[in-house]
Design a protein around this motif. Structure first.
Motif, PDB file in Angstrom:
ATOM      1  N   GLY A 233      17.637   8.933  32.975  1.00 24.65           N
ATOM      2  CA  GLY A 233      18.057   7.291  32.821  1.00 24.65           C
ATOM      3  C   GLY A 233      17.767   6.648  31.695  1.00 24.65           C
ATOM      4  N   ALA A 234      16.439   6.624  31.562  1.00 24.02           N
ATOM      5  CA  ALA A 234      15.877   5.850  30.414  1.00 24.02           C
ATOM      6  C   ALA A 234      16.436   5.853  28.943  1.00 24.02           C
ATOM      7  CB  ALA A 234      14.431   5.955  30.312  1.00 24.02           C
ATOM      8  N   PRO A 235      16.937   7.227  28.636  1.00 24.57           N
ATOM      9  CA  PRO A 235      17.268   7.380  27.069  1.00 24.57           C
ATOM     10  C   PRO A 235      18.964   7.158  27.250  1.00 24.57           C
ATOM     11  CG  PRO A 235      16.598   9.453  27.897  1.00 24.57           C
ATOM     12  CD  PRO A 235      16.195   8.418  28.728  1.00 24.57           C
ATOM     13  N   MET A 236      19.405   7.691  28.467  1.00 29.30           N
ATOM     14  CA  MET A 236      20.863   7.306  28.984  1.00 29.30           C
ATOM     15  C   MET A 236      21.275   5.687  28.620  1.00 29.30           C
ATOM     16  SD  MET A 236      22.466  10.007  29.052  1.00 29.30           S
ATOM     17  CE  MET A 236      24.179   9.726  29.566  1.00 29.30           C
ATOM     18  N   VAL A 237      20.419   5.070  29.227  1.00 25.69           N
ATOM     19  CA  VAL A 237      20.786   3.426  29.183  1.00 25.69           C
ATOM     20  C   VAL A 237      20.715   2.912  27.929  1.00 25.69           C
ATOM     21  CG1 VAL A 237      19.511   1.277  29.767  1.00 25.69           C
ATOM     22  CG2 VAL A 237      19.779   2.962  31.437  1.00 25.69           C
ATOM     23  N   LEU A 238      19.690   3.667  26.863  1.00 29.65           N
ATOM     24  CA  LEU A 238      19.575   3.067  25.495  1.00 29.65           C
ATOM     25  C   LEU A 238      20.996   3.600  24.938  1.00 29.65           C
ATOM     26  CD1 LEU A 238      18.247   2.154  22.929  1.00 29.65           C
ATOM     27  CD2 LEU A 238      16.928   4.010  22.873  1.00 29.65           C
ATOM     28  N   GLY A 239      21.330   4.792  25.074  1.00 25.85           N
ATOM     29  CA  GLY A 239      22.520   5.374  24.177  1.00 25.85           C
ATOM     30  C   GLY A 239      23.964   4.466  24.768  1.00 25.85           C
ATOM     31  N   PHE A 240      23.789   4.340  26.249  1.00 29.93           N
ATOM     32  CA  PHE A 240      24.843   3.422  26.850  1.00 29.93           C
ATOM     33  C   PHE A 240      24.972   1.752  25.953  1.00 29.93           C
ATOM     34  CE2 PHE A 240      26.972   1.099  30.684  1.00 29.93           C
ATOM     35  CZ  PHE A 240      27.968   1.931  30.513  1.00 29.93           C
ATOM     36  N   ALA A 241      23.747   1.417  25.951  1.00 28.56           N
ATOM     37  CA  ALA A 241      23.723   0.020  25.142  1.00 28.56           C
ATOM     38  C   ALA A 241      24.304   0.236  23.627  1.00 28.56           C
ATOM     39  CB  ALA A 241      22.342  -0.446  25.314  1.00 28.56           C
ATOM     40  N   ARG A 242      23.780   1.029  23.171  1.00 30.53           N
ATOM     41  CA  ARG A 242      24.222   1.364  21.681  1.00 30.53           C
ATOM     42  C   ARG A 242      25.634   1.644  21.499  1.00 30.53           C
ATOM     43  NH1 ARG A 242      20.278   5.194  19.889  1.00 30.53           N
ATOM     44  NH2 ARG A 242      18.924   3.554  19.238  1.00 30.53           N
ATOM     45  N   PHE A 243      26.257   2.486  22.382  1.00 27.86           N
ATOM     46  CA  PHE A 243      27.719   2.849  22.264  1.00 27.86           C
ATOM     47  C   PHE A 243      28.548   1.714  22.480  1.00 27.86           C
ATOM     48  CE2 PHE A 243      31.827   3.123  24.482  1.00 27.86           C
ATOM     49  CZ  PHE A 243      32.371   4.063  23.584  1.00 27.86           C
ATOM     50  N   PHE A 244      28.277   0.663  23.465  1.00 26.65           N
ATOM     51  CA  PHE A 244      29.169  -0.428  23.626  1.00 26.65           C
ATOM     52  C   PHE A 244      28.590  -1.653  22.713  1.00 26.65           C
ATOM     53  CE2 PHE A 244      30.001   1.384  27.958  1.00 26.65           C
ATOM     54  CZ  PHE A 244      31.505   1.212  27.850  1.00 26.65           C
ATOM     55  N   LEU A 245      27.588  -1.784  22.184  1.00 27.60           N
ATOM     56  CA  LEU A 245      27.271  -2.538  21.185  1.00 27.60           C
ATOM     57  C   LEU A 245      28.013  -2.207  19.921  1.00 27.60           C
ATOM     58  CD1 LEU A 245      25.487  -4.973  20.552  1.00 27.60           C
ATOM     59  CD2 LEU A 245      23.846  -3.532  19.598  1.00 27.60           C
ATOM     60  N   ASN A 246      28.140  -1.112  19.603  1.00 30.68           N
ATOM     61  CA  ASN A 246      28.783  -0.331  18.305  1.00 30.68           C
ATOM     62  C   ASN A 246      30.373  -0.508  18.725  1.00 30.68           C
ATOM     63  OD1 ASN A 246      26.580   0.590  17.363  1.00 30.68           O
ATOM     64  ND2 ASN A 246      26.913   2.530  17.217  1.00 30.68           N
ATOM     65  N   PHE A 247      30.738  -0.329  19.923  1.00 24.50           N
ATOM     66  CA  PHE A 247      32.248  -0.480  19.980  1.00 24.50           C
ATOM     67  C   PHE A 247      32.731  -1.948  19.948  1.00 24.50           C
ATOM     68  CE2 PHE A 247      35.757  -1.403  23.203  1.00 24.50           C
ATOM     69  CZ  PHE A 247      36.610  -0.219  22.651  1.00 24.50           C
ATOM     70  N   SER A 248      31.815  -2.751  20.351  1.00 25.57           N
ATOM     71  CA  SER A 248      32.136  -4.187  20.598  1.00 25.57           C
ATOM     72  C   SER A 248      32.284  -4.768  19.054  1.00 25.57           C
ATOM     73  CB  SER A 248      31.032  -4.980  21.123  1.00 25.57           C
ATOM     74  OG  SER A 248      31.329  -6.428  21.072  1.00 25.57           O
ATOM     75  N   ARG A 249      31.353  -4.122  18.168  1.00 22.64           N
ATOM     76  CA  ARG A 249      31.411  -4.432  16.750  1.00 22.64           C
ATOM     77  C   ARG A 249      32.351  -3.791  15.807  1.00 22.64           C
ATOM     78  NH1 ARG A 249      24.716  -4.401  15.774  1.00 22.64           N
ATOM     79  NH2 ARG A 249      24.443  -6.507  17.185  1.00 22.64           N
ATOM     80  N   GLY A 250      33.180  -2.972  16.245  1.00 23.04           N
ATOM     81  CA  GLY A 250      34.108  -2.072  15.634  1.00 23.04           C
ATOM     82  C   GLY A 250      33.560  -1.018  14.879  1.00 23.04           C
ATOM     83  N   GLN A 251      32.223  -0.671  15.205  1.00 20.14           N
ATOM     84  CA  GLN A 251      31.486   0.323  14.329  1.00 20.14           C
ATOM     85  C   GLN A 251      31.852   1.764  15.025  1.00 20.14           C
ATOM     86  OE1 GLN A 251      27.431  -1.316  14.420  1.00 20.14           O
ATOM     87  NE2 GLN A 251      27.986  -2.893  13.037  1.00 20.14           N
ATOM     88  N   GLN A 252      31.105   2.670  14.343  1.00 17.23           N
ATOM     89  CA  GLN A 252      31.287   3.878  14.841  1.00 17.23           C
ATOM     90  C   GLN A 252      30.823   4.088  16.360  1.00 17.23           C
ATOM     91  OE1 GLN A 252      28.638   7.026  13.102  1.00 17.23           O
ATOM     92  NE2 GLN A 252      29.623   8.777  14.397  1.00 17.23           N
ATOM     93  N   ALA A 253      31.711   4.634  17.276  1.00 23.92           N
ATOM     94  CA  ALA A 253      31.537   4.884  18.693  1.00 23.92           C
ATOM     95  C   ALA A 253      32.200   5.771  19.315  1.00 23.92           C
ATOM     96  CB  ALA A 253      31.980   3.462  19.370  1.00 23.92           C
TER      97      ALA A 253
ATOM     98  N   VAL B 213      31.389   9.228  32.313  1.00 23.97           N
ATOM     99  CA  VAL B 213      30.308  10.377  32.181  1.00 23.97           C
ATOM    100  C   VAL B 213      28.847   9.825  32.468  1.00 23.97           C
ATOM    101  CG1 VAL B 213      28.966  11.655  30.232  1.00 23.97           C
ATOM    102  CG2 VAL B 213      31.694  11.509  30.461  1.00 23.97           C
ATOM    103  N   TYR B 214      28.466   8.480  31.815  1.00 25.06           N
ATOM    104  CA  TYR B 214      27.389   7.986  31.963  1.00 25.06           C
ATOM    105  C   TYR B 214      26.746   7.788  33.613  1.00 25.06           C
ATOM    106  CZ  TYR B 214      24.044   4.061  32.533  1.00 25.06           C
ATOM    107  OH  TYR B 214      22.649   3.514  32.746  1.00 25.06           O
ATOM    108  N   MET B 215      27.651   7.404  34.323  1.00 21.57           N
ATOM    109  CA  MET B 215      27.659   7.371  35.868  1.00 21.57           C
ATOM    110  C   MET B 215      27.265   8.461  36.644  1.00 21.57           C
ATOM    111  SD  MET B 215      30.090   4.009  37.057  1.00 21.57           S
ATOM    112  CE  MET B 215      31.660   4.853  36.610  1.00 21.57           C
ATOM    113  N   LEU B 216      27.933   9.563  36.307  1.00 21.20           N
ATOM    114  CA  LEU B 216      27.910  10.999  36.625  1.00 21.20           C
ATOM    115  C   LEU B 216      26.324  11.334  36.223  1.00 21.20           C
ATOM    116  CD1 LEU B 216      31.543  12.534  36.078  1.00 21.20           C
ATOM    117  CD2 LEU B 216      30.231  11.944  38.333  1.00 21.20           C
ATOM    118  N   ILE B 217      26.152  11.470  35.107  1.00 20.79           N
ATOM    119  CA  ILE B 217      24.954  11.840  34.632  1.00 20.79           C
ATOM    120  C   ILE B 217      23.595  11.052  35.409  1.00 20.79           C
ATOM    121  CG2 ILE B 217      23.375  12.262  32.280  1.00 20.79           C
ATOM    122  CD1 ILE B 217      25.793  12.820  30.845  1.00 20.79           C
ATOM    123  N   VAL B 218      23.549   9.775  35.250  1.00 19.25           N
ATOM    124  CA  VAL B 218      22.573   8.970  35.942  1.00 19.25           C
ATOM    125  C   VAL B 218      22.459   9.209  37.349  1.00 19.25           C
ATOM    126  CG1 VAL B 218      21.452   6.734  35.998  1.00 19.25           C
ATOM    127  CG2 VAL B 218      22.450   7.693  33.627  1.00 19.25           C
TER     128      VAL B 218
END
Length: 198
Positions: free
Chosen positions: A52-72, A29-34
């Protein structure tokens, strides 16, 4: 103590094991939107920047949360729009600074981009931080670790070549793998950075 890149990548694979579906969906979804706005004549680049700018931030937040086992979930991918102004200014400043270094030579530009590599992870953790402060903190965190980050990226080159052989299909697996690895790198870096400043 800093963790070796191979161990960070192993941690990333363990985090993704049995949980590939959502990260792959988010990456697609990220690749398609950006990527889609870039095909629009004349205004495509501007649209890509604004989205792209806010999507990059959301993308980083998603994978940071996912990596930590938090809400993603998918909503996290779009959370960057809640900090649209900060994300946009940060993105613009980063592009400008890297381009200015590129005017000197390619290598200084690459070094600068590596120095700013943690910026959006920092913004994801602290939405209240100012753009310049996030960029400055990224440079501080990366001090002494740029080569390590470069080597981490080099470890994905072989995977990238294999993905090309699959007509690009493999990239839907590689991108989540890379992003979780980057998130692991950030958390490892952050832990060591905190130890230093204390």
């Amino acid at each position: 103590m800093i963790t070796e890149n191979k161990d960070l990548m192993k941690q990333a694979r363990e985090t993704l094991e049995g949980n590939w579906g959502l990260p792959i969906g988010v990456a697609v979804v990220y690749m398609l939107i950006v990527g889609t706005p870039s095909i629009v004549p004349l205004f495509g680049s501007a649209i890509t920047l604004l989205i792209g700018a806010p999507m990059v931030l959301g993308f980083a937040r998603f994978f940071l949360n996912f990596s930590r086992g938090q809400q993603a979930d998918f909503n996290v991918l779009f959370s960057g729009f809640n900090n649209f102004g900060t994300a946009l200014v940060t993105y613009l400043l980063m592009v400008i600074f890297v381009m200015l270094w590129m005017l000197l030579l390619i290598v200084p530009g690459i070094i600068a981009s590596i120095g700013y590599s943690q910026t959006f992870f920092i913004l994801a953790e602290d939405p209240t931080i100012a753009p310049m402060a996030a960029l400055r903190k990224s440079k501080e965190m990366m001090y002494g670790y740029k080569w390590k980050y470069f080597c981490l990226n080099c470890r994905f080159i072989g995977w990238g070549l294999l993905c090309i052989l699959t007509l690009g299909i493999g990239f839907i697996f590689l991108l989540p793998y890379m992003q979780v690895s980057y998130a692991k790198f950030h958390d490892d870096l952050r832990a060591n950075y905190v130890e230093v400043v204390q």
